[in-house]
Write a protein that holds these residues in place. Structure first.
Motif, mmCIF file in Angstrom:
data_model
loop_
_atom_site.group_PDB
_atom_site.id
_atom_site.type_symbol
_atom_site.label_atom_id
_atom_site.label_comp_id
_atom_site.label_asym_id
_atom_site.label_seq_id
_atom_site.Cartn_x
_atom_site.Cartn_y
_atom_site.Cartn_z
ATOM 1 N N UNK A 49 -0.391 9.389 3.061
ATOM 2 C CA UNK A 49 -1.047 8.293 2.340
ATOM 3 C C UNK A 49 -0.231 7.883 1.110
ATOM 4 N N UNK A 50 0.404 8.838 0.459
ATOM 5 C CA UNK A 50 1.272 8.515 -0.678
ATOM 6 C C UNK A 50 2.488 7.728 -0.203
ATOM 7 N N UNK A 51 3.072 8.144 0.915
ATOM 8 C CA UNK A 51 4.222 7.415 1.474
ATOM 9 C C UNK A 51 3.851 5.984 1.842
ATOM 10 N N UNK A 52 2.670 5.811 2.422
ATOM 11 C CA UNK A 52 2.210 4.464 2.792
ATOM 12 C C UNK A 52 1.987 3.612 1.551
ATOM 13 N N UNK A 53 1.395 4.189 0.507
ATOM 14 C CA UNK A 53 1.167 3.442 -0.734
ATOM 15 C C UNK A 53 2.494 3.048 -1.369
ATOM 16 N N UNK A 54 3.439 3.968 -1.394
ATOM 17 C CA UNK A 54 4.766 3.696 -1.944
ATOM 18 C C UNK A 54 5.445 2.558 -1.177
ATOM 19 N N UNK A 55 5.254 2.540 0.131
ATOM 20 C CA UNK A 55 5.869 1.503 0.957
ATOM 21 C C UNK A 55 5.128 0.180 0.943
ATOM 22 N N UNK A 56 3.978 0.138 0.281
ATOM 23 C CA UNK A 56 3.214 -1.105 0.221
ATOM 24 C C UNK A 56 2.478 -1.413 1.510
ATOM 25 N N UNK A 57 2.082 -0.379 2.235
ATOM 26 C CA UNK A 57 1.428 -0.554 3.530
ATOM 27 C C UNK A 57 -0.075 -0.277 3.399
ATOM 28 N N UNK A 58 -0.780 -1.252 2.833
ATOM 29 C CA UNK A 58 -2.202 -1.102 2.535
ATOM 30 C C UNK A 58 -3.026 -0.727 3.745
ATOM 31 N N UNK A 59 -2.753 -1.351 4.900
ATOM 32 C CA UNK A 59 -3.534 -1.059 6.108
ATOM 33 C C UNK A 59 -3.375 0.392 6.536
ATOM 34 N N UNK A 60 -2.177 0.913 6.377
ATOM 35 C CA UNK A 60 -1.929 2.311 6.734
ATOM 36 C C UNK A 60 -2.656 3.228 5.747
ATOM 37 N N UNK A 61 -2.651 2.854 4.462
ATOM 38 C CA UNK A 61 -3.396 3.623 3.460
ATOM 39 C C UNK A 61 -4.867 3.684 3.856
ATOM 40 N N UNK A 62 -5.432 2.541 4.213
ATOM 41 C CA UNK A 62 -6.840 2.489 4.617
ATOM 42 C C UNK A 62 -7.118 3.374 5.828
ATOM 43 N N UNK A 63 -6.254 3.283 6.834
ATOM 44 C CA UNK A 63 -6.439 4.084 8.043
ATOM 45 C C UNK A 63 -6.379 5.577 7.727
#
Length: 136
Positions: A49-63
């Protein structure tokens, strides 16, 4: 709150990579198979989730959150989810993380930096303005 690194499996590595790259379908498939730890850490202490947030991938963060990702964890430098979202500079992701109300906007990492300090350093003025408008 740094937790011990789990014994990484190939699926854990795949989950981290897919999260970092924002591959929503791949993340969903790995999680559906149930073979990866949603909170497993990469070498730098970053969770998927930290990697997704860093990458700007909001949908992945949500999932990842919907599948039990612990959003209170920090990486090896002490950066929380908001710090990492600000490092990536994606406004939508930063707004989403702020809306969660799960991290202190003024939390400091191990280098005594707040999320707003990181956004300012990396020259994301819109992110800085957003954080200041929210009380940073």
């Amino acid at each position: 709150m740094l937790t011990p690194r789990c014994s990484a499996t190939k699926k854990d590595s795949d989950l981290s990579k897919a999260s970092r790259e924002g591959k929503l379908r791949a993340v969903a498939g790995i999680l559906a198979a149930g073979l990866a730890d949603v909170n497993c850490r990469a070498g730098n202490g970053k969770t998927p989730v930290i990697l997704a947030a860093y990458g700007g991938h909001r949908e992945v963060v949500e999932l990842l959150m919907s599948k039990g990702a612990n959003v209170s964890l920090v990486d090896s430098v002490g950066n929380n989810l908001l710090h990492n979202a600000c490092l990536g500079g994606d406004m939508k992701t930063v707004e989403f993380v702020l809306a969660l109300n799960v991290v202190d906007i003024d939390a400091r990492n191990g280098l005594w930096q707040r999320a707003v300090d990181l956004a300012r350093f990396w020259r994301y003025p819109l992110v800085v303005d957003l954080l200041i408008s929210r009380g940073a």
